[in-house]
Structures are given as C-alpha cells and as structure tokens.
Write an enzyme that holds these catalytic residues in place. Sequence first.
Site, PDB file in Angstrom:
ATOM      1  N   HIS A  21       0.618  -1.262   0.043  1.00 22.20           N
ATOM      2  CA  HIS A  21       0.081  -0.201   0.068  1.00 22.20           C
ATOM      3  C   HIS A  21       0.764   1.443   0.072  1.00 22.20           C
ATOM      4  CE1 HIS A  21      -3.636   2.332   1.219  1.00 22.20           C
ATOM      5  NE2 HIS A  21      -2.631   3.333   1.749  1.00 22.20           N
ATOM      6  N   GLU A  22       1.784   1.252   0.901  1.00 18.11           N
ATOM      7  CA  GLU A  22       2.600   2.527   0.790  1.00 18.11           C
ATOM      8  C   GLU A  22       3.715   2.484  -0.263  1.00 18.11           C
ATOM      9  OE1 GLU A  22       1.677   4.742   2.992  1.00 18.11           O
ATOM     10  OE2 GLU A  22       0.378   3.555   4.086  1.00 18.11           O
ATOM     11  N   HIS A  25       1.894   4.912  -2.776  1.00 21.14           N
ATOM     12  CA  HIS A  25       2.048   5.974  -2.578  1.00 21.14           C
ATOM     13  C   HIS A  25       3.442   6.595  -3.025  1.00 21.14           C
ATOM     14  CE1 HIS A  25      -1.788   6.559  -0.888  1.00 21.14           C
ATOM     15  NE2 HIS A  25      -1.422   5.769   0.358  1.00 21.14           N
TER      16      HIS A  25
END
Length: 423
Positions: A21-22, A25
Amino acid sequence: MEMVQVVFLTVLMFFVIVTVHEWGHFYFARRAGILVREFAIGFGPKLFSYKRNETQFTLRLLPFGGYARMAGEDPEIVEIHPGQTIAVRVSSGEVKKIYLDQLDNRKNVIRGEVEFIDMVDDLKVRLNVDGESQQYPIYPKAMLVAKSHETQIAPRDRQFASKTVGQRALSIFAGPLMNFILAFVLFGVHLQMAGIPLENPTYVQIGDISKGMPAYEANLKKGDIIESIDGVKIGADYQKMIDLTSKSKDKPMEWTIRRGDEVFNVTLTPRAMEGQEGGKVGITPQLPSRKASIGETFSGAGVAMVDTTKIIFQGFGQLIKQFNMDDLGGPVRTFEVTGQIAKQGIVQLTYWAAILSLYLGIFNLLPIPAMDGSRLVFLGVEALRGKPIDPSREGMVHFVGFAMLFLLMIAVTYNDILRLING
C-alpha cells in the site's frame, strides 16, 4: 515451533499488505517529482531505519499501518527568520548545509546574521558577516541541520501541493490500487494452490487433520482418499463417513485409505469431543479438485474480487443499520483471527491475506477524514472549483478525522482485549 511459525506468518502477512500500500504512494509520488521524506511501516518508536537517496526507510514498533510522508503535506521544516544567526557550508559556490545550532562548534562554515532567506522559490540566502552583506545560492537538496538531525529542504517544485490535481490524485489513489492488485494476485495464487473443485467427485479426500485426534495419531495425511470404512464403500458421500464414525464412538474401525498409488488399512477408534455428540476422528474433508489453467486463474481471481467486494459492502451496510461495538474488530482481533487461519495452512492464509488486502484498499477509499478517500474528495472539489481549498481548513478536517479514528481504535482494541480475557 508451530506458534513461532504462526506469529511469523501473521506478521509477514501484515507487513506485505501495508508495504505494498505505502509503496504505491511512494512510487507514484517519486514519479511526480515529489520529495518523499520518510517511508515508514508501522507507527511509534523506530526499530530500524536507513536512508537511501532522499528517503528515510523506517520500521516502527506498532505494525498497524504505515505512511509515505511527502514534502508539503504537513507543515514544512523549521522556518528561519531575518535577524537569526546561522552558519552555512558552501561548496562549489552553493550552500549545501545550513546549521541552526551549535554554531561555535561547526568547522569550515560561514557564520552570519540572516538578512534574507528563501528556501522554497528563489533558493537564496543573504547574510551579514562581520558587517558585510554576502549572498549565496542554495543547493536544491541542501540540508538543514539542528540538534544533530538533518532535514532536506523542499523547493516548491518538490512539494506535494505544487503538482497537478491528476498527479496528486494518482499519488493518493496508488496506495489502494496496489492493494487491489495484490488481492487479485493472491486470489490467483490461492486458486493455483487449492485448485478447482471437481463438478462430480467420486471420492472423499481428507483436508485438515486435528492434532491429538485418532486420524493424526494414525499418521493420515492431507490429500488421502477414504476408500471404505469397515468394508462399506464411501465414494463421494462424506455424510456416510460422518454417520459411520459417529455411531462407532470408542469402537475400533477399519479404514481403507488410498495415498497416490498406495492402498493401505488403518485402525481408528473414534472418540468424543467436548460439546459434540458421537465419535470423531479429527478430519475435515476437502473438495476433490484439479489444477486451474491460466485462463481459469485470471477469471477465478476476478470473480473472487467481485464477490468479496460485495460481501465487504454488505458488511458496511449491516454495520450502519445496526451499529454494535462487539461487531467491530481492531488490530488485536484481526491478529487473533489471522493467527487462527495461519494454523490451517498457507492455502487458507493466502486467501485471507487477499481478503484483507482488498478490504484495506476499499476502506481507505471511503470518504472518511484522514483516509485516502477523503483526500481524493478534496482534490475533486479543487478540480471543480479551479482552485485549492484552504490548506488549514483541509488540515483541520483530516486532524479531527484522525483523532476520531484514533479514539475509535482505542475503544475497539480495549473491547478486543476484554474479549480475549473473558474467553
């Protein structure tokens, strides 16, 4: 050893889901030219940290999430005001380091009183050095040094807010997107491991085996096929196996087992289990299956994504209609359930990881303040208005939302701990 393995698999699963997920980003922010100050997995005190290029990669104590901290998202580094005394280190005609404290101990620096400084647009500093005004350009990647801590400056073109609405939206949406991609991959991997159930099975195949039960003591294996019990053919009738076993509590039974090309007999004595009637040998069947093709893997993963998404939204709907704190589960409960599933094997854990990754992606896109979905809403409003919303107002909304989520997390975690204590 089994407990260590379960804990390791549980932590590894959360680590992978949060990291993916990170990373979404982080990757798309870097592609847009945004300075990512820190890539962190977990919250709280640092356990491990190292710096690569411009980003500090950090592993923190509480594995409940993570973040990619981008320049300009939060209030920037400490401001320097005219009249303040600082020291600068100049190399190749540019200021490479700016020191804010311990000025007398700095070597090979220029000390002076600030007359003018701009670390965002003009990238210049003018100092009064012994009554003489001296001006220097500031290197775009110059470091601010205070209390032995270095922080890279962020010129405007490296800040989150300087990018287009599309670039910012993609940097935010990329986190949930990576979770969707991971979920799809994991559903596909699960399908490859579990196979596709046969439409018309002709036999009962052993799945999970409970430790300490007669089947475990007789060394039966997952995947064994039950041919007959006391001379009675079982075929594909699992209920027949249950009925024969239940009626034979504490009575030895002759089971004929096929394992690959080998056929052998074992003697099992069903016994009672707490809270259940009749005899049990401690096995759970698995549906006979065949290996999935590549096409079936892709289509099956897509169907699992759609079906699981429907179930997740049905759960959200039920929660809204009939809110009950006992229906909520926080990190403690999630770890507990994951540990139980990890005991069932890597196949079940892979499927559960796919569900959690999909859930994390969907939950993050909900328009809840402080979540990715809320930030996308603000960007959508900005696109419609043609100008951004006051950053202080948006920041306040996210701050209040984060505070409310944090309080809810505390309440849910407290409830989970009570549930564990009370059994």
